[in-house]
Motif scaffolding. Sequence first.
Motif, PDB file in Angstrom:
ATOM      1  N   LYS A 338     -20.164  -5.061  33.456  1.00 55.15           N
ATOM      2  CA  LYS A 338     -19.877  -5.043  31.785  1.00 55.15           C
ATOM      3  C   LYS A 338     -19.609  -3.806  31.405  1.00 55.15           C
ATOM      4  N   SER A 339     -20.191  -2.553  31.788  1.00 55.85           N
ATOM      5  CA  SER A 339     -19.771  -1.582  31.514  1.00 55.85           C
ATOM      6  C   SER A 339     -18.306  -0.739  31.780  1.00 55.85           C
ATOM      7  N   GLN A 342     -16.208  -2.771  29.333  1.00 56.54           N
ATOM      8  CA  GLN A 342     -16.062  -2.050  28.094  1.00 56.54           C
ATOM      9  C   GLN A 342     -15.348  -0.885  27.997  1.00 56.54           C
ATOM     10  N   GLN A 343     -15.599  -0.116  29.120  1.00 57.43           N
ATOM     11  CA  GLN A 343     -14.845   1.174  29.103  1.00 57.43           C
ATOM     12  C   GLN A 343     -13.307   0.854  29.331  1.00 57.43           C
ATOM     13  N   GLU A 660     -27.303   4.045  26.508  1.00 60.20           N
ATOM     14  CA  GLU A 660     -26.677   3.350  27.360  1.00 60.20           C
ATOM     15  C   GLU A 660     -27.763   2.297  28.343  1.00 60.20           C
ATOM     16  N   GLU A 661     -27.494   1.171  28.562  1.00 64.82           N
ATOM     17  CA  GLU A 661     -28.390   0.382  29.389  1.00 64.82           C
ATOM     18  C   GLU A 661     -27.932   0.593  31.043  1.00 64.82           C
ATOM     19  N   LEU A 683     -22.453   4.821  35.965  1.00 65.11           N
ATOM     20  CA  LEU A 683     -21.751   4.008  34.699  1.00 65.11           C
ATOM     21  C   LEU A 683     -20.622   3.437  34.842  1.00 65.11           C
ATOM     22  N   GLY A 684     -20.042   3.002  33.725  1.00 69.30           N
ATOM     23  CA  GLY A 684     -18.724   2.046  33.760  1.00 69.30           C
ATOM     24  C   GLY A 684     -17.535   2.663  34.415  1.00 69.30           C
TER      25      GLY A 684
END
Length: 736
Positions: A338-339, A342-343, A660-661, A683-684
């Motif tokens: 998902k990250s 989103q990025q 951030e999650e 991270l994404g």
Amino acid sequence: MMDSPDERGLELRELFFETSQELLQALNDEALKLEKKPGDEEIVRVIRRTVHTLKGDSAACGLRELSELAHQFEDALSLEGTATQAAVAEIAFAAADVFAEMIAAYHRGKKLPSTKTLNKRIADLTAAPAPGKPKRTRKSAVKTSSDKAATHRTSHRAASQWTEYENLAMIRAQAGGQDVYHVVVKIDPHCAMPIAGRQLVHNAVGVMGPILAVRPDAKSPAAAKQVEFVIASVQTAEQIAAKCRIPTITGEVVVEMLLDAASAKKPEVATESPIQQTSADMDPGPSAEIQPSTPLPSGTPAASEQAAASPMLENVLRVDAGRIDNVLNLVGELIIGKSMLQQALNEFSQRFPKELLRGKFADAMAFQARVLNDLQRSVMKIRMVPVDQLFRRFPRMVRDVARQCGREVELDISGQDTDLDKGILDAIAEPLTHLVRNAVSHGIEPAEERRKQGKNPQGIVRLNAYHQGNQVVVEVSDDGRGIDAQKIRAKAIELGMATQEEAARITESEVFDFIFRPGFSTADEVTEVSGRGVGMDVVQNVLHRLKASISVETRPGKGTTFRMKLPLTLAIIKALLFWVEQRLYAIPLNAVMEISRTFETEVHQVDNYEVLQLRNQVLPLLRLGRPVGEGDRKSKLFVLVITAGERKYGLIVDALEGEEELVIKALDDQTFSTDLVSGASILGDGRVVLILNLPAVVEHVARYRPQTGGQTNCGLLLTATDRTRLALTPAVGGQA
């Protein structure tokens, strides 16, 4: 394809090893009640039912020694006048311990412990008449006439070699209108392949009806010579025998009827079974009927009858914790995905700000995020269990430790329904045990000393759990003597953990940190309970691994409270990301109270600490990077106000990245060799972020505080070695 009997047996054993712990816990709980209410016949009946269930379940799994010992204890509890004897509670405690040792030995394939002492105590309980009563005899709820005994002689003779579970299946098959036969087939000694021949016989017998029992085990050396079955069938004995005669494979075939379906309609027949005998001995009435805690194999009449009788059991599913962990890991990967999406969406929006598809992408992302959050919460709830599963262990332990120490102690438990991640609950079992034992041995005074102080001779140890934000707080408190800070100071100086000057300078709350140092103990002598100085060190180490904290609150003469603050889960956290010297780090968001901006000129030195006056309080500072030069004294700083235990600190960082999650990825010792970092996440955009272990960082500062002027630096970013370890680039990949 149906599972083989051996596979079903292994599955039953694994289920027994799991469910037996609940039975042992129930046995301990009832023994504690009986100790407080000696002679209560209802409690003795509950103990008898528990032992009876343990006996039946162990017999179903073929654990003969455990089943026989439980049967012996059950017999003793069934005698008239047993409930009035004071020794019953003590024997129940001893039986629970021996049963637990035997189950552990079965599970690990080790040698069984000796049961001679317990056998003798049970025999003494059986032999000794109650005061004012004649020698006791066992009550028999089964009234059999000689003609009925003759009719079922074969059944009784055969029942002795089958387990209680198998006997129960026989009775239910009879009640379902099927005859039950004992089939003995000898393998032809000239058979070239006896093992394959045994399987052919097994297949032939299975055609005639459900197989309820098989002897011997397929791996036994005797399996090549003879095989015995108990089957439920509507066929005649002659038809079964004819089916079992296979040329060049089988020799002699003997078929005997164990239970006749026609006689099942007579009410007195059911009482003839050894299974029903033990049920009647337990308690008259329908409630005494055996309901084994291990499920019966599917396809048998007993299984369908049990499912029909207990529809609620269909809604309960036992799942191995490892399977839930796998699902949780997949959810974590979805969050990383998902990250990444989103990025990519953010970059797309920057490149094509007028593109109409941006809105559709954003809606799809919002929908996916909502579903993913619901999925994550659902999986987390599956892992959540009430802390009562852990708290239930302690009444028995407090009783035993209090007796060892000569104390009178009552355990008060509250907050049992508070939910906590199963992994964390298992991890805090040992720390909580040390805290409770210390509360009994160190905290509570002897009864005579409490009387002199005007206290109740019986001390109280309290266990409490409750939610606080995104954390669970577990408290262990007592109403004992409290902790003497001066005694802690003196002991720290004696053990060389601090100098006279250091001990005089530190605050009272810092004094209590010595309690958690390795080798520290205020006990005057080493006993079985305490005095070695390792228990509280274990508490601190485990809590550091869990990214949890512990604080101490004490009042001399009034008592002490140890308060553990635990994360709800170790898998996924909300985190605040920040930069220190061009490297990205994160800390749990629930540890951040506020974010402040200040100047280097506002940072002052007090007792070799860097501090900041924030409104009306002085805040100790933790600096992760290098100290600034003289030319940069006017630069601005970000200060993250964090909590560690009950204290506040300021964490100096260069810049903030945002919230951030994060999905926490554990780091092994080969990748990472410091406890100042508890994990990493991706991270994404592929960057690796390190998650700081705040309690470890704070303790590091407290333990290695500089003795001369200079910035208070946690030290994890000052050395080249640590910088290499923290970068993680060679080991994990990505840009950190």
